[in-house]
Design an enzyme around this catalytic site. Structure first.
Site, PDB file in Angstrom:
ATOM      1  N   GLU A   1       2.098   6.406   7.064  1.00 51.47           N
ATOM      2  CA  GLU A   1       3.110   5.978   6.082  1.00 51.47           C
ATOM      3  C   GLU A   1       4.125   7.109   5.994  1.00 51.47           C
ATOM      4  O   GLU A   1       3.815   8.195   5.526  1.00 51.47           O
ATOM      5  CB  GLU A   1       2.477   5.748   4.711  1.00 51.47           C
ATOM      6  CG  GLU A   1       3.486   5.136   3.759  1.00 51.47           C
ATOM      7  CD  GLU A   1       3.154   5.360   2.290  1.00 51.47           C
ATOM      8  OE1 GLU A   1       3.624   4.567   1.464  1.00 51.47           O
ATOM      9  OE2 GLU A   1       2.447   6.323   1.956  1.00 51.47           O
TER      10      GLU A   1
ATOM     11  N   ASP B   1      -7.882   3.443   4.765  1.00 58.37           N
ATOM     12  CA  ASP B   1      -6.697   4.109   4.243  1.00 58.37           C
ATOM     13  C   ASP B   1      -7.087   5.568   3.980  1.00 58.37           C
ATOM     14  O   ASP B   1      -8.000   5.832   3.194  1.00 58.37           O
ATOM     15  CB  ASP B   1      -6.315   3.411   2.921  1.00 58.37           C
ATOM     16  CG  ASP B   1      -4.849   3.492   2.603  1.00 58.37           C
ATOM     17  OD1 ASP B   1      -4.274   4.552   2.863  1.00 58.37           O
ATOM     18  OD2 ASP B   1      -4.303   2.508   2.077  1.00 58.37           O
TER      19      ASP B   1
ATOM     20  N   ASP C   1      -1.896   7.675   4.461  1.00 59.31           N
ATOM     21  CA  ASP C   1      -1.048   7.574   3.278  1.00 59.31           C
ATOM     22  C   ASP C   1      -0.115   8.779   3.111  1.00 59.31           C
ATOM     23  O   ASP C   1      -0.517   9.919   3.352  1.00 59.31           O
ATOM     24  CB  ASP C   1      -1.992   7.516   2.063  1.00 59.31           C
ATOM     25  CG  ASP C   1      -1.293   7.305   0.748  1.00 59.31           C
ATOM     26  OD1 ASP C   1      -0.875   6.177   0.495  1.00 59.31           O
ATOM     27  OD2 ASP C   1      -1.180   8.271  -0.037  1.00 59.31           O
TER      28      ASP C   1
ATOM     29  N   HIS D   1       1.421  -3.289  -0.678  1.00 60.66           N
ATOM     30  CA  HIS D   1       1.042  -3.222  -2.088  1.00 60.66           C
ATOM     31  C   HIS D   1       2.026  -2.409  -2.934  1.00 60.66           C
ATOM     32  O   HIS D   1       1.828  -2.287  -4.138  1.00 60.66           O
ATOM     33  CB  HIS D   1      -0.355  -2.611  -2.185  1.00 60.66           C
ATOM     34  CG  HIS D   1      -0.376  -1.202  -1.662  1.00 60.66           C
ATOM     35  ND1 HIS D   1      -0.131  -0.904  -0.337  1.00 60.66           N
ATOM     36  CD2 HIS D   1      -0.557  -0.015  -2.289  1.00 60.66           C
ATOM     37  CE1 HIS D   1      -0.167   0.401  -0.167  1.00 60.66           C
ATOM     38  NE2 HIS D   1      -0.419   0.971  -1.334  1.00 60.66           N
ATOM     39  N   ASP D   2       3.050  -1.836  -2.308  1.00 64.82           N
ATOM     40  CA  ASP D   2       4.046  -1.051  -3.047  1.00 64.82           C
ATOM     41  C   ASP D   2       5.387  -1.761  -3.150  1.00 64.82           C
ATOM     42  O   ASP D   2       6.343  -1.207  -3.708  1.00 64.82           O
ATOM     43  CB  ASP D   2       4.302   0.294  -2.328  1.00 64.82           C
ATOM     44  CG  ASP D   2       3.076   1.181  -2.289  1.00 64.82           C
ATOM     45  OD1 ASP D   2       2.256   1.103  -3.217  1.00 64.82           O
ATOM     46  OD2 ASP D   2       2.958   1.961  -1.323  1.00 64.82           O
TER      47      ASP D   2
END
Ligand code: GLC
Length: 562
Positions: A256, A97, A199, A329-330
């Site tokens: 993302e 990430d 990210d 995870h969000d």
């Protein structure tokens, strides 16, 4: 010819919550290595690791203080090298990430930058003077709540932070910053990683002028996302990034990209794009307004979901590829997110699995999704750890909602829903740790856990394994074209994947009612169903089916005669 990552299933690991081997109540890298056989049995080809770098953990690893180190709480670089080597033995790649929009405020670069206005890193972050009246430079609100500006006494200036104040934004306009970031990414490529998830990438370019925006709540602020996401000129940075890091490597990249719509995808992915894939959020964001404020949720229907999914399928159909995902995870757990209230979560999990593993694109499974893990609803806000949950709760109170109402929003949207420890078995702490875990375990671990589900052929986990194998054995699902069918249905999401005269059809009933399939489905062969006694044209509530239609083309007739 498809690339390896177009055929692979990617599994996302949230290291803090995956497997603890040291009795600290926090997961670690050795824990991930110890579960590689489980991932292999699931048919996983790559693991996306959420950040494992040194961090103050204000945002659980997304506030990085050293881009080429390992957080001692997770282990050592040796543990990491071992993870890569052990994964490689099992045909699994490790994907890192990259959090390059911001660093931690403890990063050495920031510590230097904040000292004065003349040091060598003075321009590595985004500094602005106060307005003449001493107030913040603009009315932008950080994504986690509160002003996006923080005062720095040493410099007598404000710095910008898209997320928490401990996550100052880097100044991408400075070529030295970009060089340092590319070097960090290349460090991991040299270690043999299989790719990158990048990210918050849509925020790296800031507008040339910083102006106040129209407030989106009573607070008088506006979500910074609406002012800075996807600013023109961003693609120039990203093309350079691609040239300096990604080109020439057999890896995949997935950005993302909050703020990029389906019709803009061709600029971002494919032959002329910058990434191989892009996380586009229109389907998971359906219950949110454009400011992404939890206390003003938006009503949506299955047709909106179908439309969102089909749009990104179409946008990447000819020239590009997309990740298929329902959780990360969000996000809240998908079984609580996409179905009517009261839906049986195990059945719902199977319905989504069938869609996930048969749409065109690379499927991403988030840890525990393959077990049908579901949301928690803790009564006390203090039990929650997530910084955005706390920000949204405070925002709701400021808007005049009662604490009870604010908690309802937390229960629905909190990112901690996805961050509770992985449920491995029904022993204390769900087999995640021998100690009390950093975040409470979901109480349903007694029945929803990997060991119990492995022993049950009808479990969500067994269904995932069957689907993964089915996907491996049916090229239509990786290489075939996509077409939505039954577009008007309010209950069923159905689509076909076609290759060389063979057509695989997925029909997924998202509703709590039975649903009727069209007449012509009677001729299709039923290959898989989430209900053991499925037959006829009536689908059960929350049932998923996969069917085959063999279309007689001249070549297939010739083939059958020879
Ligand atoms: C991304 C991450 C999220 C994090 C944020 C700031 O959206 O997925 O977890 O909080 O960026 O880095």
């Amino acid at each position: 010819m498809l690339k390896w990552w177009q055929k692979a299933i990617v599994y996302q690991v949230y290291p803090k919550s995956f497997q603890d081997t040291t009795g600290t109540g926090t997961g670690d890298i050795k824990g991930i290595t110890s579960r590689l056989d489980y991932l292999k049995a699931l048919g996983v080809g790559a693991v996306w690791l959420c950040p494992v770098y040194p961090s103050s953990n204000v945002d659980n690893g997304y506030d990085i203080s050293d881009y080429t180190g390992i957080n001692p709480a997770f282990g050592t670089m040796k543990d990491f090298d071992e993870l890569i080597a052990e994964a490689d033995k099992r045909g699994i790649k490790i994907v890192m990430d990259l959090v390059f929009n911001h660093t931690s405020d403890r990063h050495e670069w920031f510590l230097q930058s904040k000292q004065d206005r003349t040091n060598p890193k003075a321009d590595w972050y985004i500094w602005r003077d106060a307005k003449p009246d001493g107030s913040v430079p603009t009315n932008w609100r950080g994504i986690f709540g509160g002003s996006a500006w923080e005062w720095c006494r040493e410099r007598g200036q404000y710095y910008l932070h898209t997320f928490a104040k401990e996550q100052p934004d880097l100044n991408w306009e400075n070529p030295d910053v970009r060089r340092a970031l590319y070097d960090a990414a290349n460090f991991w490529l040299d270690k043999g990683v299989g790719g990158f998830r990048i990210d918050a990438i849509t925020y790296i370019k800031k507008p040339s002028e910083f102006l106040d925006g129209k407030p989106d709540g009573k607070e008088g602020t506006i979500n910074i996302h609406l002012m800075t996401a996807n600013t023109p000129g961003i693609l120039d940075f990203l093309r350079e990034f691609r040239r300096e890091v990604f080109d020439g490597h057999d890896i995949f990249t997935v950005g993302e990209a909050n703020g990029v719509s389906a019709d803009e995808l061709p600029d971002w992915v494919g032959a002329n794009g910058v990434f191989n894939m892009l996380f586009e959020f229109s389907h998971v964001d359906l219950p949110l307004n454009e400011s992404e404020i939890w206390c003003y949720p938006v009503k949506w229907t299955l047709r909106d979901l179908k439309h969102a999914l089909s749009s990104s399928q179409h946008a990447t159909a000819r020239n590009g590829w997309c990740p298929v995902f329902f959780e990360n995870h969000d996000q809240p757990r998908s079984v609580n997110h996409f179905f009517p209230e009261g839906a049986d979560t195990q059945k719902a999990a199977k319905v989504l699995a069938a869609v996930l593993l048969t749409l065109r694109g690379t499927p991403f499974i988030y840890q525990g999704q393959e077990l049908g893990m579901s949301n928690v609803s803790w009564p006390d806000i203090n039990t929650y750890d997530d910084i955005s949950t706390k920000g949204q709760y405070a925002f709701a109170l400021n808007e005049g909602f009662s604490p009870e109402e604010a908690m309802k929003f937390v229960h629905y949207f909190s990112r901690d829903n996805a961050r509770t420890p992985m449920q491995w078995d029904n022993s204390p702490n769900a087999g995640f740790s021998t100690a009390r875990s950093w975040l409470p375990v979901n109480e349903n671990y007694i029945t929803v856990n990997a060991r119990t589900e492995e022993q049950n052929p009808d479990s969500v986990l067994s269904w995932y394994r069957r689907l993964a194998e089915f996907r491996r054995n049916h090229e239509e699902l990786t290489a075939g074209d996509y077409r939505e069918i039954m577009t008007d249905s309010e209950e069923v999401f159905a689509f076909e994947r076609m290759l060389d005269g063979r057509r695989i059809i997925t029909a997924a009933n998202f509703s709590l009612e039975s649903a009727m399939l069209p007449e012509e489905f009677a001729e299709y062969d039923l290959l898989l169903s989430s209900e053991s006694d499925a037959e006829g044209l009536v689908m059960r509530p929350l049932e998923a089916r996969i069917m085959l239609q063999y279309i007689k083309t001249i070549s297939s007739i010739k083939e059958s005669l020879s």
